[in-house]
Design a protein around this motif. Structure first.
Motif, PDB file in Angstrom:
ATOM      1  N   ASN A   1      10.979   6.964  -7.011  1.00  0.00           N
ATOM      2  CA  ASN A   1      12.101   7.841  -6.694  1.00  0.00           C
ATOM      3  C   ASN A   1      12.811   7.343  -5.437  1.00  0.00           C
ATOM      4  OD1 ASN A   1      10.767   9.155  -4.299  1.00  0.00           O
ATOM      5  ND2 ASN A   1       9.336   9.793  -5.901  1.00  0.00           N
ATOM      6  N   TYR A   2      13.942   7.973  -5.143  1.00  0.00           N
ATOM      7  CA  TYR A   2      14.776   7.518  -4.027  1.00  0.00           C
ATOM      8  C   TYR A   2      14.190   7.848  -2.663  1.00  0.00           C
ATOM      9  CZ  TYR A   2      18.351   6.516  -7.471  1.00  0.00           C
ATOM     10  OH  TYR A   2      19.035   5.989  -8.539  1.00  0.00           O
ATOM     11  N   TYR A   3      13.216   8.733  -2.621  1.00  0.00           N
ATOM     12  CA  TYR A   3      12.618   9.056  -1.328  1.00  0.00           C
ATOM     13  C   TYR A   3      11.902   7.846  -0.725  1.00  0.00           C
ATOM     14  CZ  TYR A   3      12.951  13.638   0.754  1.00  0.00           C
ATOM     15  OH  TYR A   3      13.383  14.720   1.473  1.00  0.00           O
ATOM     16  N   GLY A   4      11.523   6.890  -1.570  1.00  0.00           N
ATOM     17  CA  GLY A   4      10.924   5.670  -1.030  1.00  0.00           C
ATOM     18  C   GLY A   4      11.867   4.960  -0.079  1.00  0.00           C
ATOM     19  N   TYR A   5      13.160   4.918  -0.421  1.00  0.00           N
ATOM     20  CA  TYR A   5      14.130   4.277   0.462  1.00  0.00           C
ATOM     21  C   TYR A   5      14.297   5.057   1.760  1.00  0.00           C
ATOM     22  CZ  TYR A   5      15.555   0.985  -3.158  1.00  0.00           C
ATOM     23  OH  TYR A   5      15.571  -0.024  -4.077  1.00  0.00           O
ATOM     24  N   VAL A   6      14.242   6.389   1.680  1.00  0.00           N
ATOM     25  CA  VAL A   6      14.334   7.212   2.888  1.00  0.00           C
ATOM     26  C   VAL A   6      13.170   6.900   3.823  1.00  0.00           C
ATOM     27  CG1 VAL A   6      14.380   9.580   3.774  1.00  0.00           C
ATOM     28  CG2 VAL A   6      15.545   9.037   1.629  1.00  0.00           C
ATOM     29  N   LEU A   7      11.960   6.842   3.269  1.00  0.00           N
ATOM     30  CA  LEU A   7      10.783   6.521   4.076  1.00  0.00           C
ATOM     31  C   LEU A   7      10.829   5.085   4.588  1.00  0.00           C
ATOM     32  CD1 LEU A   7       7.869   8.235   2.107  1.00  0.00           C
ATOM     33  CD2 LEU A   7       8.994   9.016   4.187  1.00  0.00           C
ATOM     34  N   LEU A   8      11.333   4.163   3.761  1.00  0.00           N
ATOM     35  CA  LEU A   8      11.434   2.763   4.189  1.00  0.00           C
ATOM     36  C   LEU A   8      12.393   2.630   5.363  1.00  0.00           C
ATOM     37  CD1 LEU A   8      10.711  -0.201   3.719  1.00  0.00           C
ATOM     38  CD2 LEU A   8      12.585  -0.321   2.058  1.00  0.00           C
ATOM     39  N   GLY A   9      13.535   3.320   5.300  1.00  0.00           N
ATOM     40  CA  GLY A   9      14.475   3.284   6.411  1.00  0.00           C
ATOM     41  C   GLY A   9      13.877   3.859   7.679  1.00  0.00           C
ATOM     42  N   TYR A  10      13.171   4.979   7.538  1.00  0.00           N
ATOM     43  CA  TYR A  10      12.480   5.575   8.691  1.00  0.00           C
ATOM     44  C   TYR A  10      11.470   4.597   9.285  1.00  0.00           C
ATOM     45  CZ  TYR A  10       8.505   8.014  10.794  1.00  0.00           C
ATOM     46  OH  TYR A  10       7.460   8.369  11.612  1.00  0.00           O
ATOM     47  N   TYR A  11      10.689   3.974   8.412  1.00  0.00           N
ATOM     48  CA  TYR A  11       9.619   3.090   8.890  1.00  0.00           C
ATOM     49  C   TYR A  11      10.190   1.854   9.590  1.00  0.00           C
ATOM     50  CZ  TYR A  11       5.255   0.460   8.886  1.00  0.00           C
ATOM     51  OH  TYR A  11       4.142  -0.242   9.278  1.00  0.00           O
ATOM     52  N   LEU A  12      11.185   1.214   8.969  1.00  0.00           N
ATOM     53  CA  LEU A  12      11.752   0.006   9.563  1.00  0.00           C
ATOM     54  C   LEU A  12      12.487   0.308  10.867  1.00  0.00           C
ATOM     55  CD1 LEU A  12      13.144  -1.850   6.403  1.00  0.00           C
ATOM     56  CD2 LEU A  12      11.058  -2.346   7.689  1.00  0.00           C
ATOM     57  N   HIS A  13      13.100   1.481  10.953  1.00  0.00           N
ATOM     58  CA  HIS A  13      13.825   1.854  12.167  1.00  0.00           C
ATOM     59  C   HIS A  13      12.872   2.099  13.329  1.00  0.00           C
ATOM     60  CE1 HIS A  13      17.006   3.540  14.659  1.00  0.00           C
ATOM     61  NE2 HIS A  13      16.282   4.636  14.826  1.00  0.00           N
ATOM     62  N   HIS A  14      11.743   2.736  13.048  1.00  0.00           N
ATOM     63  CA  HIS A  14      10.829   3.111  14.125  1.00  0.00           C
ATOM     64  C   HIS A  14       9.750   2.064  14.400  1.00  0.00           C
ATOM     65  CE1 HIS A  14      12.214   7.258  14.845  1.00  0.00           C
ATOM     66  NE2 HIS A  14      12.524   7.255  13.556  1.00  0.00           N
ATOM     67  N   TYR A  15       9.353   1.301  13.369  1.00  0.00           N
ATOM     68  CA  TYR A  15       8.234   0.377  13.545  1.00  0.00           C
ATOM     69  C   TYR A  15       8.586  -1.081  13.249  1.00  0.00           C
ATOM     70  CZ  TYR A  15       5.735   4.827  13.275  1.00  0.00           C
ATOM     71  OH  TYR A  15       5.321   6.114  13.473  1.00  0.00           O
ATOM     72  N   GLY A  16       9.607  -1.314  12.430  1.00  0.00           N
ATOM     73  CA  GLY A  16       9.897  -2.673  11.992  1.00  0.00           C
ATOM     74  C   GLY A  16       8.870  -3.136  10.972  1.00  0.00           C
ATOM     75  N   LEU A  17       8.978  -4.395  10.552  1.00  0.00           N
ATOM     76  CA  LEU A  17       7.977  -4.936   9.632  1.00  0.00           C
ATOM     77  C   LEU A  17       6.655  -5.119  10.357  1.00  0.00           C
ATOM     78  CD1 LEU A  17       9.989  -7.657   7.671  1.00  0.00           C
ATOM     79  CD2 LEU A  17       9.154  -5.482   6.806  1.00  0.00           C
ATOM     80  N   PRO A  18       5.533  -4.792   9.697  1.00  0.00           N
ATOM     81  CA  PRO A  18       4.230  -4.958  10.345  1.00  0.00           C
ATOM     82  C   PRO A  18       4.011  -6.407  10.791  1.00  0.00           C
ATOM     83  CG  PRO A  18       4.021  -3.731   8.306  1.00  0.00           C
ATOM     84  CD  PRO A  18       5.423  -4.254   8.349  1.00  0.00           C
ATOM     85  N   VAL A  19       3.475  -6.577  11.972  1.00  0.00           N
ATOM     86  CA  VAL A  19       3.221  -7.916  12.507  1.00  0.00           C
ATOM     87  C   VAL A  19       1.752  -8.250  12.300  1.00  0.00           C
ATOM     88  CG1 VAL A  19       3.226  -9.364  14.566  1.00  0.00           C
ATOM     89  CG2 VAL A  19       5.043  -7.679  14.217  1.00  0.00           C
ATOM     90  N   MET A  20       1.503  -9.358  11.599  1.00  0.00           N
ATOM     91  CA  MET A  20       0.121  -9.748  11.302  1.00  0.00           C
ATOM     92  C   MET A  20      -0.201 -11.097  11.929  1.00  0.00           C
ATOM     93  SD  MET A  20      -0.139  -8.593   7.308  1.00  0.00           S
ATOM     94  CE  MET A  20       1.147  -9.768   6.843  1.00  0.00           C
ATOM     95  N   GLY A  21       0.244 -11.293  13.147  1.00  0.00           N
ATOM     96  CA  GLY A  21      -0.016 -12.560  13.803  1.00  0.00           C
ATOM     97  C   GLY A  21       1.276 -13.297  14.126  1.00  0.00           C
ATOM     98  N   GLN A  22       1.133 -14.417  14.800  1.00  0.00           N
ATOM     99  CA  GLN A  22       2.289 -15.148  15.293  1.00  0.00           C
ATOM    100  C   GLN A  22       3.138 -15.726  14.171  1.00  0.00           C
ATOM    101  OE1 GLN A  22       1.195 -18.163  18.089  1.00  0.00           O
ATOM    102  NE2 GLN A  22       2.823 -17.601  19.495  1.00  0.00           N
ATOM    103  N   GLY A  23       2.526 -16.111  13.077  1.00  0.00           N
ATOM    104  CA  GLY A  23       3.292 -16.725  11.992  1.00  0.00           C
ATOM    105  C   GLY A  23       3.664 -15.755  10.886  1.00  0.00           C
ATOM    106  N   SER A  24       3.861 -14.490  11.237  1.00  0.00           N
ATOM    107  CA  SER A  24       4.094 -13.476  10.204  1.00  0.00           C
ATOM    108  C   SER A  24       5.498 -13.534   9.623  1.00  0.00           C
ATOM    109  CB  SER A  24       3.835 -12.079  10.766  1.00  0.00           C
ATOM    110  OG  SER A  24       4.736 -11.799  11.828  1.00  0.00           O
ATOM    111  N   ARG A  25       6.460 -14.079  10.374  1.00  0.00           N
ATOM    112  CA  ARG A  25       7.834 -14.048   9.883  1.00  0.00           C
ATOM    113  C   ARG A  25       7.990 -14.804   8.574  1.00  0.00           C
ATOM    114  NH1 ARG A  25      12.047 -14.672  14.997  1.00  0.00           N
ATOM    115  NH2 ARG A  25      11.490 -12.709  16.021  1.00  0.00           N
ATOM    116  N   TRP A  26       7.430 -15.983   8.476  1.00  0.00           N
ATOM    117  CA  TRP A  26       7.600 -16.759   7.246  1.00  0.00           C
ATOM    118  C   TRP A  26       6.882 -16.090   6.081  1.00  0.00           C
ATOM    119  CZ3 TRP A  26       3.809 -18.765   4.176  1.00  0.00           C
ATOM    120  CH2 TRP A  26       2.510 -18.869   4.722  1.00  0.00           C
TER     121      TRP A  26
END
Length: 357
Positions: free
Chosen positions: A189-214
């Motif tokens: 459902n569309y609420y996933g996008y609402v939660l995704l926007g909230y999460y990315l705005h407040h936390y960003g993508l989870p960081v799993m180490g120095q080489g996480s971007r790639w």
């Protein structure tokens, strides 16, 4: 131009995302003029076009989550304020489109009126219907987020992402794709996008180490490129029509749309200014907020502008062009006409009830 105090309350990257989403919404609607060519003519350009523009309204839902969660106002005040922003314009433009159907398109039917409380008279108005329900339920969702915390939101998002694989079930996996008959269907459902926007705005993508971007970049590329390629190359061997391919690629709750929305959100957030500055970024401080404040009105009026202004105006010199060219040119022209129209409507008394705030 907005005052310095009002500019400081705005979030630049969300303004930019809102403008991008509005333009993508127009571009997803412009192929309607060459509907048969769009749905019956397989082409690489058509597939790329579809993948790039299909994210449109999903960005709006993400912006809603980023701006409004967690809810800080009392629930009643919050809901009243938000519904006043969207329901009066919805009613006014419903009447406008009903008049267009009756007087100009000559396809008015009583069914348009009988279902108006639950179904839009014009297809694009579906977003406002969904948004109104999201506004009503956001205070409750906000309390749930407080209760489950960051990790709980991550679990919900993971289940939601798994549900986005449902559109790709046909062909290789099963003959038909049914959200309701899938183990993850409750999360599609569309609420996933609402939660995704909230999460990315407040936390960003989870960081799993120095080489996480790639690693995240690779995952997003898999969603944006590999899954559509799988759809077009592998499942094509199972008798899937071009229309079914496009329906999968444009499905709002699909992995390619989630990946594209995440990529746009993260990139625009990273490269946008953190705040507006009249002196240092005069053009940015003037145009992005103004364009952003016009996007709801542009969204509401776009189809009548396309049908009654842009398509008749361009029929003689774009009517026989390839549908991708027609769509791009018509979309940019429609965006400009809609922007001018909304600027004029904003000069009217009570304009917030016509084109929103």
């Amino acid at each position: 131009m907005l005052s310095e105090a009002k500019l400081q309350r705005r979030v630049p990257y969300l303004d930019i995302l809102r403008v991008i989403a509005c333009l993508l919404v127009i571009l997803i609607h412009t192929p309607i003029r060459q509907y048969d060519a769009y749905y019956n003519t397989p082409s690489l350009a058509g597939a790329i076009y579809t993948v790039l523009v299909a994210v449109n309204c999903n960005l709006f839902f993400m912006i809603t989550g980023a701006l409004l969660l967690p809810v800080t106002r009392p629930g009643g005040r919050f809901v009243k304020r938000r519904l006043l922003n969207v329901l009066p314009p919805l009613v006014i433009w419903t009447v406008v489109y009903l008049l267009e159907h009756a007087l100009l398109l000559h396809n008015f039917t009583p069914r348009l009126l009988t279902s108006v409380l639950f179904h839009p008279v014009e297809g694009l108005l579906w977003y406002v219907y969904v948004l109104a329900v999201i506004y009503v339920t956001l205070p409750l969702v906000s309390k749930c987020i407080d209760a489950i915390g960051k990790r709980g939101v991550e679990v919900v998002l993971v289940l939601w992402v798994l549900s986005s694989l449902i559109p790709y079930q046909h062909g290789v996996f099963m003959e038909a794709s049914q959200y309701s008959h899938n183990m993850f269907g409750a999360f599609a459902n569309y609420y996933g996008y609402v939660l995704l926007g909230y999460y990315l705005h407040h936390y960003g993508l989870p960081v799993m180490g120095q080489g996480s971007r790639w690693k995240w970049g690779l995952l997003l590329i898999i969603g944006i490129v590999v899954m559509p390629a799988f759809e077009l190359l592998v499942q094509d061997r199972f008798g899937i029509t071009w229309q079914q391919h496009l329906d999968t690629l444009t499905c709002d709750i699909s992995i390619n749309n989630i990946a594209m929305a995440t990529l746009l959100f993260v990139v625009v957030r990273h490269y946008s200014p953190k705040r507006y500055d009249h002196k240092g970024h005069a053009a940015t401080a003037t145009w992005w907020p103004l364009l952003s404040k016009c996007t709801f009105g542009i969204y509401l009026c776009q189809m009548i502008v396309l049908r009654q202004v842009v398509w008749p105006m361009t029929r003689s010199w774009l009517g026989t062009a390839p549908w991708v060219v027609d769509s791009l040119v018509s979309g940019l022209l429609a965006a400009l006409v809609c922007f001018v129209l909304v600027l004029l409507l904003r000069r009217l008394p009570f304009n917030r009830y016509i084109v929103g705030r």
